[in-house]
Write a protein that holds these residues in place. Sequence first.
Motif, mmCIF file in Angstrom:
data_model
loop_
_atom_site.group_PDB
_atom_site.id
_atom_site.type_symbol
_atom_site.label_atom_id
_atom_site.label_comp_id
_atom_site.label_asym_id
_atom_site.label_seq_id
_atom_site.Cartn_x
_atom_site.Cartn_y
_atom_site.Cartn_z
ATOM 1 N N SER A 108 6.589 -0.461 2.982
ATOM 2 C CA SER A 108 5.308 -1.165 2.978
ATOM 3 C C SER A 108 5.438 -2.427 2.156
ATOM 4 O O SER A 108 5.920 -2.392 1.021
ATOM 5 C CB SER A 108 4.207 -0.272 2.400
ATOM 6 O OG SER A 108 3.034 -1.034 2.159
ATOM 7 N N TYR A 133 3.018 -3.974 0.880
ATOM 8 C CA TYR A 133 2.078 -3.810 -0.234
ATOM 9 C C TYR A 133 2.769 -3.163 -1.429
ATOM 10 O O TYR A 133 2.579 -3.574 -2.572
ATOM 11 C CB TYR A 133 0.892 -2.952 0.193
ATOM 12 C CG TYR A 133 0.045 -3.552 1.288
ATOM 13 C CD1 TYR A 133 -0.862 -4.571 1.019
ATOM 14 C CD2 TYR A 133 0.142 -3.099 2.605
ATOM 15 C CE1 TYR A 133 -1.639 -5.121 2.023
ATOM 16 C CE2 TYR A 133 -0.638 -3.641 3.612
ATOM 17 C CZ TYR A 133 -1.529 -4.651 3.315
ATOM 18 O OH TYR A 133 -2.287 -5.194 4.306
ATOM 19 N N ARG A 134 3.581 -2.138 -1.155
ATOM 20 C CA ARG A 134 4.248 -1.416 -2.242
ATOM 21 C C ARG A 134 5.410 -2.209 -2.820
ATOM 22 O O ARG A 134 5.830 -1.982 -3.954
ATOM 23 C CB ARG A 134 4.729 -0.059 -1.736
ATOM 24 C CG ARG A 134 3.593 0.900 -1.410
ATOM 25 C CD ARG A 134 4.126 2.224 -0.889
ATOM 26 N NE ARG A 134 3.040 3.182 -0.646
ATOM 27 C CZ ARG A 134 3.227 4.385 -0.103
ATOM 28 N NH1 ARG A 134 4.444 4.783 0.226
ATOM 29 N NH2 ARG A 134 2.194 5.191 0.090
#
Length: 267
Positions: free
Chosen positions: A210, A212-213
Amino acid sequence: MRLFWPAVFMLATSCGLTEEGSQPVVTGTFGSKPVVAIPKGSPGRTPRITVLSVGNGRRTVPGDVVLADVDIRRWSGNQPYMSTYDANQPTTVVFDGRQVSETWRQSLIGHPAGSRVMLVSPAAEALGPNVPLTGVSPADTLVLVFDILGGYPPDARLVGRTLPVIPKDMTPVDPPRTLIDGSGREVVAGAKVIIQYVAATWPSRVVVDSSYRRGGPSAYTLKPGAVPAAWLDALVGRQVGCRVAVPSAGAEPRMYVIDVLDTITQA
């Protein structure tokens, strides 16, 4: 994009002196691999940052994730060192307090998207995160040309909400599915796309990757071999602002949810 006489910024050495050396000449347009002519004179020992052209996009700020193409070459012999233009994979620099060289910070922060910036510096001060010092000594001079694609908040499109979820009824053989319509520029083949995404395995739907991560948005070039084949079919023809669920069949099936934040057409 407007052009202007280059602005040069000196970075002070530890002894407080600045030193001006010969200046490389860079030709080519933003978004294309730069052509760099190295002069015969001395490069000097003080890092120098030159704004070659100014874009008209949002100005990057501290805390951004900055996405940029960068071409790096040795001053001596004008030998290529590395280039994201060749790899079709722009670099991602996260300015969230992690260790990033001061030369990269000054080269990438405070400039509008669409700007081209040159850094001439000893290798020890010139290399950014995840760029190894290989085959050159710390004192060797490098020339870096950055094309700043943009700066984005790490949580762009998420803004505190939970990660996007793969549709429960989707399988790897299904066609891509629009989850949110976009209203911005159309994505074309060969363009760069700025995205946030989630990748999950099938059939477990466990998130294995991800953006985001990993710190925030990433940039990819929509060319065969540069992105999963399923992304090409799913993203070309979409509009900026869309969210698309993208199944990817194969030996290891994957399911993606992709948010298209921006697109930049190749020069």
